[in-house]
Design a protein around this motif. Sequence first.
Motif, PDB file in Angstrom:
ATOM      1  N   SER A 274      -4.458  11.052  -0.252  1.00 37.54           N
ATOM      2  CA  SER A 274      -5.905  11.132  -0.026  1.00 37.54           C
ATOM      3  C   SER A 274      -6.659  10.227  -0.996  1.00 37.54           C
ATOM      4  O   SER A 274      -7.619   9.546  -0.605  1.00 37.54           O
ATOM      5  CB  SER A 274      -6.385  12.580  -0.158  1.00 37.54           C
ATOM      6  OG  SER A 274      -6.280  13.047  -1.493  1.00 37.54           O
ATOM      7  N   THR A 275      -6.229  10.193  -2.271  1.00 32.49           N
ATOM      8  CA  THR A 275      -6.895   9.339  -3.261  1.00 32.49           C
ATOM      9  C   THR A 275      -6.714   7.869  -2.927  1.00 32.49           C
ATOM     10  O   THR A 275      -7.676   7.083  -2.957  1.00 32.49           O
ATOM     11  CB  THR A 275      -6.334   9.622  -4.666  1.00 32.49           C
ATOM     12  OG1 THR A 275      -6.528  11.001  -4.993  1.00 32.49           O
ATOM     13  CG2 THR A 275      -7.040   8.765  -5.706  1.00 32.49           C
ATOM     14  N   ILE A 276      -5.493   7.474  -2.604  1.00 28.64           N
ATOM     15  CA  ILE A 276      -5.230   6.072  -2.265  1.00 28.64           C
ATOM     16  C   ILE A 276      -5.992   5.670  -1.007  1.00 28.64           C
ATOM     17  O   ILE A 276      -6.602   4.592  -0.945  1.00 28.64           O
ATOM     18  CB  ILE A 276      -3.719   5.843  -2.085  1.00 28.64           C
ATOM     19  CG1 ILE A 276      -2.995   6.046  -3.415  1.00 28.64           C
ATOM     20  CG2 ILE A 276      -3.442   4.445  -1.530  1.00 28.64           C
ATOM     21  CD1 ILE A 276      -1.480   6.082  -3.306  1.00 28.64           C
ATOM     22  N   THR A 277      -5.972   6.528  -0.003  1.00 28.32           N
ATOM     23  CA  THR A 277      -6.684   6.230   1.241  1.00 28.32           C
ATOM     24  C   THR A 277      -8.174   6.060   1.001  1.00 28.32           C
ATOM     25  O   THR A 277      -8.802   5.129   1.515  1.00 28.32           O
ATOM     26  CB  THR A 277      -6.447   7.354   2.277  1.00 28.32           C
ATOM     27  OG1 THR A 277      -5.057   7.410   2.590  1.00 28.32           O
ATOM     28  CG2 THR A 277      -7.238   7.109   3.553  1.00 28.32           C
ATOM     29  N   PHE A 284     -10.926  -2.780   3.597  1.00 32.74           N
ATOM     30  CA  PHE A 284     -10.180  -3.440   4.673  1.00 32.74           C
ATOM     31  C   PHE A 284     -10.734  -3.137   6.062  1.00 32.74           C
ATOM     32  O   PHE A 284     -10.436  -3.860   7.012  1.00 32.74           O
ATOM     33  CB  PHE A 284      -8.705  -3.050   4.590  1.00 32.74           C
ATOM     34  CG  PHE A 284      -7.996  -3.676   3.434  1.00 32.74           C
ATOM     35  CD1 PHE A 284      -7.390  -4.915   3.561  1.00 32.74           C
ATOM     36  CD2 PHE A 284      -7.972  -3.047   2.198  1.00 32.74           C
ATOM     37  CE1 PHE A 284      -6.747  -5.512   2.478  1.00 32.74           C
ATOM     38  CE2 PHE A 284      -7.333  -3.631   1.110  1.00 32.74           C
ATOM     39  CZ  PHE A 284      -6.721  -4.871   1.244  1.00 32.74           C
ATOM     40  N   ALA A 285     -11.547  -2.086   6.178  1.00 30.28           N
ATOM     41  CA  ALA A 285     -12.126  -1.750   7.484  1.00 30.28           C
ATOM     42  C   ALA A 285     -12.957  -2.889   8.073  1.00 30.28           C
ATOM     43  O   ALA A 285     -12.844  -3.179   9.277  1.00 30.28           O
ATOM     44  CB  ALA A 285     -12.955  -0.472   7.371  1.00 30.28           C
ATOM     45  N   PRO A 286     -13.812  -3.582   7.287  1.00 30.30           N
ATOM     46  CA  PRO A 286     -14.563  -4.702   7.864  1.00 30.30           C
ATOM     47  C   PRO A 286     -13.677  -5.827   8.380  1.00 30.30           C
ATOM     48  O   PRO A 286     -14.002  -6.477   9.387  1.00 30.30           O
ATOM     49  CB  PRO A 286     -15.440  -5.175   6.694  1.00 30.30           C
ATOM     50  CG  PRO A 286     -15.537  -4.002   5.781  1.00 30.30           C
ATOM     51  CD  PRO A 286     -14.201  -3.328   5.889  1.00 30.30           C
ATOM     52  N   ALA A 314      -3.987   3.719   9.518  1.00 32.88           N
ATOM     53  CA  ALA A 314      -2.564   3.363   9.452  1.00 32.88           C
ATOM     54  C   ALA A 314      -2.289   2.416   8.295  1.00 32.88           C
ATOM     55  O   ALA A 314      -1.297   2.576   7.560  1.00 32.88           O
ATOM     56  CB  ALA A 314      -2.130   2.724  10.774  1.00 32.88           C
ATOM     57  N   LEU A 315      -3.167   1.439   8.091  1.00 31.74           N
ATOM     58  CA  LEU A 315      -2.989   0.494   6.985  1.00 31.74           C
ATOM     59  C   LEU A 315      -3.114   1.204   5.641  1.00 31.74           C
ATOM     60  O   LEU A 315      -2.344   0.927   4.707  1.00 31.74           O
ATOM     61  CB  LEU A 315      -4.025  -0.628   7.097  1.00 31.74           C
ATOM     62  CG  LEU A 315      -3.932  -1.747   6.056  1.00 31.74           C
ATOM     63  CD1 LEU A 315      -2.600  -2.478   6.156  1.00 31.74           C
ATOM     64  CD2 LEU A 315      -5.094  -2.738   6.224  1.00 31.74           C
ATOM     65  N   ALA A 319      -0.213   1.596   2.843  1.00 30.79           N
ATOM     66  CA  ALA A 319      -0.410   1.196   1.448  1.00 30.79           C
ATOM     67  C   ALA A 319      -0.042   2.338   0.516  1.00 30.79           C
ATOM     68  O   ALA A 319       0.602   2.133  -0.529  1.00 30.79           O
ATOM     69  CB  ALA A 319      -1.861   0.769   1.226  1.00 30.79           C
ATOM     70  N   GLY A 320      -0.436   3.551   0.886  1.00 31.93           N
ATOM     71  CA  GLY A 320      -0.091   4.722   0.087  1.00 31.93           C
ATOM     72  C   GLY A 320       1.410   4.925   0.000  1.00 31.93           C
ATOM     73  O   GLY A 320       1.958   5.201  -1.081  1.00 31.93           O
TER      74      GLY A 320
END
Length: 339
Positions: A274-277, A284-286, A314-315, A319-320
């Motif tokens: 949750s912290t990493i997300t 990265f969303a834009p 998903a990305l 990454a997490g």
Amino acid sequence: MVSCQYLKNDGHRFDVLKFGLAILVVLIHTSQQGMFFRPILRVAVPLFFLMTSYFFFAKQASLNTGDEKKKGLQKYVKRTLWLYAFWFVALLPLTIYYRNWGGVNLIILRDFLLGSTFKASWFLMASLIDVILVWAMSRTINDKWLLAIGFLAYLLCCLSSNYYYLSIGVLPSFEVCRQLFNPVTSFLVAFLFVVTGKILAENPIYVSNKHLALIIAFSAVALCGEFLLVRNRHWDVSDDCFICLIPLCIAVFLMIGQNDFTIDMDSKVLRNYSTITYCFHASFAPIIGQLLVWSGFVKGAWDYTSLKFIATLALSLTAGWLILRSEKKKRLGWLKYSH
């Protein structure tokens, strides 16, 4: 009964909650203002503030001396700043691109203290500032006055978002103040929830599940009504702060705290994800959104929003997974600061 000891020993349910709320935050940043489900998504950030405050002040309540409490505060500050520093460095190229910084100046300092450097970083600094403020102010100011200050601060944030065009109609000078910094991404929006978390940590409170369910149901309906009102009146410049979020979030927090459930896994893993997300996704969303537009999707359409959300989530989870897997290696132990 909600108490420090009860929640501290059974915090796994809040790890599950944090993971779910992180997903809601991703959906906030990948959907468009005005979509019908947006008000409910807004419970995520206040609940994060409540949990941060609750567990900090619950820990403080278990300490005996002033020196121990001060060291506890220093430990929290250090941990938060390390988390901030990790993501600030990791995301710096994207941050410079988004913010268009021209060098070290007062704008960067303002973004650090009263806004965001890397996207979504304002939450970390708002939590840090308010925990320090509430910790210090509670030495001389009682909880009722702290709640009053918090409510006024949150009201200012409502006037800066959902009631913006109503507020400048009454106070035209309000626009000048808002240009200095945006209250809804500063410590002002968090103060009420940090104070509330402190009160719940220090004062065992019980509300029956029946009454909590009624409060949640009524507040959720009222929240949707508030959303429709500000949209129809065209008062909103953003949909960050709703008045009805106050009772809704507090009731949800109490409901989670008073009812036990078990999971067959280490909930700390969910907390780390949750912290990493939370820290990773907004930068990265834009980019994902722009790639979808280049692929022919219409910005704001349901297929665009759905794919942007799924791809961003998903990305972030990937990454997490990579970070949590890699940090076990001897030379990559520093990756622990990401969460």
